[in-house]
Design a protein around this motif. Structure first.
Motif, PDB file in Angstrom:
ATOM      1  N   ASN A 174      46.036  96.792  47.036  1.00 51.50           N
ATOM      2  CA  ASN A 174      47.061  97.548  46.327  1.00 51.50           C
ATOM      3  C   ASN A 174      47.011  97.302  44.824  1.00 51.50           C
ATOM      4  N   LYS A 175      45.899  96.771  44.350  1.00 55.79           N
ATOM      5  CA  LYS A 175      45.730  96.597  42.909  1.00 55.79           C
ATOM      6  C   LYS A 175      45.718  97.984  42.276  1.00 55.79           C
ATOM      7  N   PRO A 176      46.355  98.131  41.101  1.00 55.36           N
ATOM      8  CA  PRO A 176      46.415  99.454  40.467  1.00 55.36           C
ATOM      9  C   PRO A 176      45.060 100.133  40.307  1.00 55.36           C
ATOM     10  N   VAL A 177      44.038  99.383  39.923  1.00 52.42           N
ATOM     11  CA  VAL A 177      42.722  99.995  39.723  1.00 52.42           C
ATOM     12  C   VAL A 177      42.158 100.506  41.051  1.00 52.42           C
ATOM     13  N   ASP A 178      42.400  99.789  42.146  1.00 58.29           N
ATOM     14  CA  ASP A 178      41.896 100.221  43.456  1.00 58.29           C
ATOM     15  C   ASP A 178      42.644 101.445  43.975  1.00 58.29           C
ATOM     16  N   VAL A 179      43.970 101.450  43.812  1.00 56.61           N
ATOM     17  CA  VAL A 179      44.770 102.606  44.225  1.00 56.61           C
ATOM     18  C   VAL A 179      44.330 103.838  43.433  1.00 56.61           C
ATOM     19  N   THR A 180      44.166 103.668  42.121  1.00 59.48           N
ATOM     20  CA  THR A 180      43.747 104.781  41.264  1.00 59.48           C
ATOM     21  C   THR A 180      42.396 105.332  41.706  1.00 59.48           C
ATOM     22  N   MET A 181      41.457 104.467  41.974  1.00 63.67           N
ATOM     23  CA  MET A 181      40.121 104.932  42.378  1.00 63.67           C
ATOM     24  C   MET A 181      40.158 105.647  43.726  1.00 63.67           C
TER      25      MET A 181
END
Length: 144
Positions: free
Chosen positions: A37-44
């Protein structure tokens, strides 16, 4: 969130088109340890179907994660700023800029050039970085 009037709620992350408010994709927060649920992972994950198609991404502060901020040059933050001050650093296509109005505004962009642009405010004409102008324009549509 114990201090909120509504103690329990769902958390949704959405990828929206700013001019029509079309929702491209949605992801509900999941407490499953196997899903990041890290922002960069959710965004990708949300961006996956649109990658390499020439779209521009504008995000709020929550999605400005350490992976992005590690790209910011440390010397950009050494000097104190007064209203109207502007400074930037460039590394290839990446432009890190710091501008001060009523508060400090920091941008990281691969599509904006550093020079300031004149804008007409409520009471005066100001010069702002184009990255800030675009972020306000496109994020305000999505925040609606």
């Amino acid at each position: 969130m114990k201090d909120k009037p509504t103690k329990w709620e769902f958390k949704l992350c959405e990828l929206c088109e700013s001019s029509s408010w079309y929702v491209w994709s949605v992801e509900m927060y999941c407490a499953d340890k196997r899903i990041s649920n890290k922002p960069v992972d959710v965004t990708m994950r949300l961006l996956q179907p649109l990658l390499d198609q020439g779209y521009r991404l504008y995000v709020d502060n929550y999605y400005c994660c350490p992976d992005l901020w590690n790209q910011m040059p440390a010397d950009l933050f050494q000097n104190r700023q007064r209203p109207g001050d502007f400074d930037f650093r460039r590394k290839g296509q990446l432009v890190a800029a710091r501008w001060f109005d009523k508060r400090e505004v920091v941008t990281l962009s691969t599509i904006h050039q550093p020079p300031l642009t004149e804008t007409i405010g409520r009471y005066e004409v100001k010069e702002k970085p184009l990255a800030v102008i675009d972020n306000i324009k496109f994020m305000s549509r999505v925040d609606h």
